[in-house]
Design a protein around this motif. Structure first.
Motif, PDB file in Angstrom:
ATOM      1  N   ALA A  64       5.954  10.693  -2.996  1.00  0.00           N
ATOM      2  CA  ALA A  64       6.321  10.903  -1.592  1.00  0.00           C
ATOM      3  C   ALA A  64       5.225  10.334  -0.725  1.00  0.00           C
ATOM      4  CB  ALA A  64       6.521  12.386  -1.290  1.00  0.00           C
ATOM      5  N   LEU A  65       5.530  10.164   0.570  1.00  0.00           N
ATOM      6  CA  LEU A  65       4.541   9.713   1.537  1.00  0.00           C
ATOM      7  C   LEU A  65       4.223  10.857   2.495  1.00  0.00           C
ATOM      8  CD1 LEU A  65       5.959   6.180   2.433  1.00  0.00           C
ATOM      9  CD2 LEU A  65       4.057   6.711   0.884  1.00  0.00           C
ATOM     10  N   PRO A  66       3.011  10.895   3.026  1.00  0.00           N
ATOM     11  CA  PRO A  66       2.672  11.968   3.977  1.00  0.00           C
ATOM     12  C   PRO A  66       3.511  11.854   5.238  1.00  0.00           C
ATOM     13  CG  PRO A  66       0.960  10.284   3.927  1.00  0.00           C
ATOM     14  CD  PRO A  66       1.883   9.976   2.791  1.00  0.00           C
ATOM     15  N   SER A  90       0.827  -1.209   0.000  1.00  0.00           N
ATOM     16  CA  SER A  90       0.000   0.000   0.000  1.00  0.00           C
ATOM     17  C   SER A  90       0.857   1.253   0.000  1.00  0.00           C
ATOM     18  CB  SER A  90      -0.934  -0.006   1.216  1.00  0.00           C
ATOM     19  OG  SER A  90      -1.857  -1.068   1.147  1.00  0.00           O
ATOM     20  N   LEU A  91       1.920   1.255   0.805  1.00  0.00           N
ATOM     21  CA  LEU A  91       2.821   2.403   0.841  1.00  0.00           C
ATOM     22  C   LEU A  91       3.540   2.599  -0.487  1.00  0.00           C
ATOM     23  CD1 LEU A  91       4.403   1.963   4.381  1.00  0.00           C
ATOM     24  CD2 LEU A  91       2.864   3.803   3.673  1.00  0.00           C
ATOM     25  N   LEU A  92       3.987   1.506  -1.078  1.00  0.00           N
ATOM     26  CA  LEU A  92       4.686   1.604  -2.360  1.00  0.00           C
ATOM     27  C   LEU A  92       3.763   2.108  -3.466  1.00  0.00           C
ATOM     28  CD1 LEU A  92       6.842  -1.631  -2.182  1.00  0.00           C
ATOM     29  CD2 LEU A  92       7.738   0.673  -2.619  1.00  0.00           C
ATOM     30  N   ARG A  93       2.514   1.671  -3.462  1.00  0.00           N
ATOM     31  CA  ARG A  93       1.549   2.162  -4.452  1.00  0.00           C
ATOM     32  C   ARG A  93       1.374   3.669  -4.327  1.00  0.00           C
ATOM     33  NH1 ARG A  93      -2.454  -0.670  -6.925  1.00  0.00           N
ATOM     34  NH2 ARG A  93      -4.086   0.723  -6.166  1.00  0.00           N
ATOM     35  N   ARG A  94       1.233   4.143  -3.108  1.00  0.00           N
ATOM     36  CA  ARG A  94       1.059   5.586  -2.893  1.00  0.00           C
ATOM     37  C   ARG A  94       2.317   6.355  -3.267  1.00  0.00           C
ATOM     38  NH1 ARG A  94      -2.000   8.408   2.233  1.00  0.00           N
ATOM     39  NH2 ARG A  94      -1.898  10.558   1.428  1.00  0.00           N
ATOM     40  N   PHE A  95       3.463   5.806  -2.889  1.00  0.00           N
ATOM     41  CA  PHE A  95       4.736   6.449  -3.205  1.00  0.00           C
ATOM     42  C   PHE A  95       4.941   6.542  -4.719  1.00  0.00           C
ATOM     43  CE2 PHE A  95       9.360   6.186  -3.923  1.00  0.00           C
ATOM     44  CZ  PHE A  95       9.777   7.311  -3.211  1.00  0.00           C
ATOM     45  N   ARG A  96       4.603   5.468  -5.429  1.00  0.00           N
ATOM     46  CA  ARG A  96       4.750   5.468  -6.890  1.00  0.00           C
ATOM     47  C   ARG A  96       3.843   6.507  -7.536  1.00  0.00           C
ATOM     48  NH1 ARG A  96       1.610   2.924 -10.342  1.00  0.00           N
ATOM     49  NH2 ARG A  96       0.857   1.392  -8.810  1.00  0.00           N
ATOM     50  N   LYS A  97       2.645   6.655  -7.049  1.00  0.00           N
ATOM     51  CA  LYS A  97       1.684   7.573  -7.646  1.00  0.00           C
ATOM     52  C   LYS A  97       1.945   9.034  -7.281  1.00  0.00           C
ATOM     53  CE  LYS A  97      -2.071   4.180  -7.806  1.00  0.00           C
ATOM     54  NZ  LYS A  97      -3.424   3.812  -7.284  1.00  0.00           N
ATOM     55  N   GLU A  98       2.401   9.262  -6.029  1.00  0.00           N
ATOM     56  CA  GLU A  98       2.522  10.636  -5.543  1.00  0.00           C
ATOM     57  C   GLU A  98       3.958  11.117  -5.413  1.00  0.00           C
ATOM     58  OE1 GLU A  98       0.228  11.038  -1.975  1.00  0.00           O
ATOM     59  OE2 GLU A  98      -1.548  10.083  -2.849  1.00  0.00           O
ATOM     60  N   CYS A 112      10.021   4.631   9.676  1.00  0.00           N
ATOM     61  CA  CYS A 112       9.648   3.213   9.482  1.00  0.00           C
ATOM     62  C   CYS A 112       8.940   3.010   8.146  1.00  0.00           C
ATOM     63  CB  CYS A 112       8.791   2.744  10.640  1.00  0.00           C
ATOM     64  SG  CYS A 112       9.715   2.532  12.181  1.00  0.00           S
ATOM     65  N   ASN A 113       8.120   3.963   7.734  1.00  0.00           N
ATOM     66  CA  ASN A 113       7.488   3.871   6.414  1.00  0.00           C
ATOM     67  C   ASN A 113       8.534   3.912   5.307  1.00  0.00           C
ATOM     68  OD1 ASN A 113       4.914   3.681   7.426  1.00  0.00           O
ATOM     69  ND2 ASN A 113       4.378   5.817   7.065  1.00  0.00           N
ATOM     70  N   ALA A 114       9.569   4.728   5.504  1.00  0.00           N
ATOM     71  CA  ALA A 114      10.631   4.816   4.505  1.00  0.00           C
ATOM     72  C   ALA A 114      11.394   3.493   4.415  1.00  0.00           C
ATOM     73  CB  ALA A 114      11.579   5.964   4.848  1.00  0.00           C
ATOM     74  N   PHE A 115      11.673   2.871   5.562  1.00  0.00           N
ATOM     75  CA  PHE A 115      12.311   1.549   5.542  1.00  0.00           C
ATOM     76  C   PHE A 115      11.394   0.532   4.869  1.00  0.00           C
ATOM     77  CE2 PHE A 115      15.464   2.984   8.658  1.00  0.00           C
ATOM     78  CZ  PHE A 115      16.582   2.265   8.247  1.00  0.00           C
ATOM     79  N   SER A 116      10.111   0.643   5.116  1.00  0.00           N
ATOM     80  CA  SER A 116       9.158  -0.301   4.537  1.00  0.00           C
ATOM     81  C   SER A 116       9.157  -0.244   3.015  1.00  0.00           C
ATOM     82  CB  SER A 116       7.753  -0.024   5.079  1.00  0.00           C
ATOM     83  OG  SER A 116       6.832  -0.977   4.622  1.00  0.00           O
ATOM     84  N   ILE A 117       9.185   0.955   2.434  1.00  0.00           N
ATOM     85  CA  ILE A 117       9.170   1.039   0.972  1.00  0.00           C
ATOM     86  C   ILE A 117      10.546   0.704   0.383  1.00  0.00           C
ATOM     87  CG2 ILE A 117       7.238   2.648   0.899  1.00  0.00           C
ATOM     88  CD1 ILE A 117       9.235   4.907   0.300  1.00  0.00           C
ATOM     89  N   ALA A 118      11.616   1.013   1.108  1.00  0.00           N
ATOM     90  CA  ALA A 118      12.949   0.694   0.589  1.00  0.00           C
ATOM     91  C   ALA A 118      13.173  -0.814   0.527  1.00  0.00           C
ATOM     92  CB  ALA A 118      14.019   1.352   1.460  1.00  0.00           C
TER      93      ALA A 118
END
Length: 233
Positions: free
Chosen positions: A91-93, A81-89, A102-108
């Motif tokens: 960046a993450l909120p 879910s985080l990667l989908r949002r990151f790809r579309k936008e 932790c969200n950044a580690f999750s997408i990396a």
């Protein structure tokens, strides 16, 4: 306090590799922006050649969700879910420096990373199949009851701190500006999960120590032979 997976989870998902970390002294008044940007660049580089659904880490979770009777494109693990949002936008909120990190580690790493406020947990967290009488508090304040057989993060008072395993966390134990002690869990199922989870947890421990000027937090990698992580309340 302790964290563990039930024997049923280990039986049904023997490929599981969980990393568990506990940190004290967290606050909202720090910046981890440089690390967050670097991790975002790693995620962006992976997405240049593959969609999130093609990554082996995500494919493994999709198989697990299918095994649990869930439609993988309807219910996604948190990292997908985080990667989908990151790809579309792009960046993450930004929510809280620890959550953002932790969200950044999750997408990396394309690995779900859950963060819980320890003060909101009763005695333990066990990843197990729901009995059907547990309560789950949404971020909007509504109470839900996961159906019997759903994989949840449960504590001693029957609270579900996450639903559908790595799909959705509860608002009850979410990190807030007043949070000081946290439990962080990263779980993976893909072929190189052991190496990747070890790398993620070691790097995250170092980043926490640097950003919050704390002693590097204790972490461990669990397995069927050593399924429990005990830590002070």
């Amino acid at each position: 306090m302790r964290f563990q997976h039930s024997s049923d989870i280990w039986r049904d998902f023997p490929e599981l590799v969980p990393g568990v970390l506990v940190a004290s002294g967290v606050s909202a008044g720090v910046s981890a922006d440089d690390s967050i940007l670097e991790l975002g660049e790693l995620a962006a580089a992976r997405l240049e050649t593959s969609s999130e659904g093609e990554l082996p880490e995500i494919q493994a979770w999709r198989r697990a969700f299918s095994k649990m009777g869930l439609k993988p494109t309807q219910y996604r693990c948190a990292s997908e879910s985080l990667l989908r949002r990151f790809r579309k936008e792009g960046a993450l909120p930004r929510l809280h420096p620890l959550i953002d990190l932790c969200n950044a580690f999750s997408i990396a790493y394309a690995i779900p990373v859950a963060v819980f406020d320890v003060s909101k947990i009763s005695q333990y967290v066990e990843v197990r199949y729901a009995a059907g009488d547990e309560t789950y508090l949404t971020f909007s304040g509504e109470t839900e009851h996961p159906p019997p057989g759903e994989v949840i993060f449960a504590d001693a008072e029957g609270r579900a701190h996450a639903r559908r395993w790595t799909n959705r966390q509860s608002g009850h134990s979410a990190v807030r500006d007043t949070t000081t002690d946290v439990l962080i869990v990263a779980e993976a199922l893909h072929d190189t999960a052991r190496k990747d989870v070890e790398s993620l947890m070691a790097s995250l421990s170092d980043e926490l120590a640097a950003a919050w000027s704390m002693t590097p937090p204790e972490y461990t990698i669990l397995g069927p032979a050593e399924p429990r992580f005990e830590f002070p309340a």
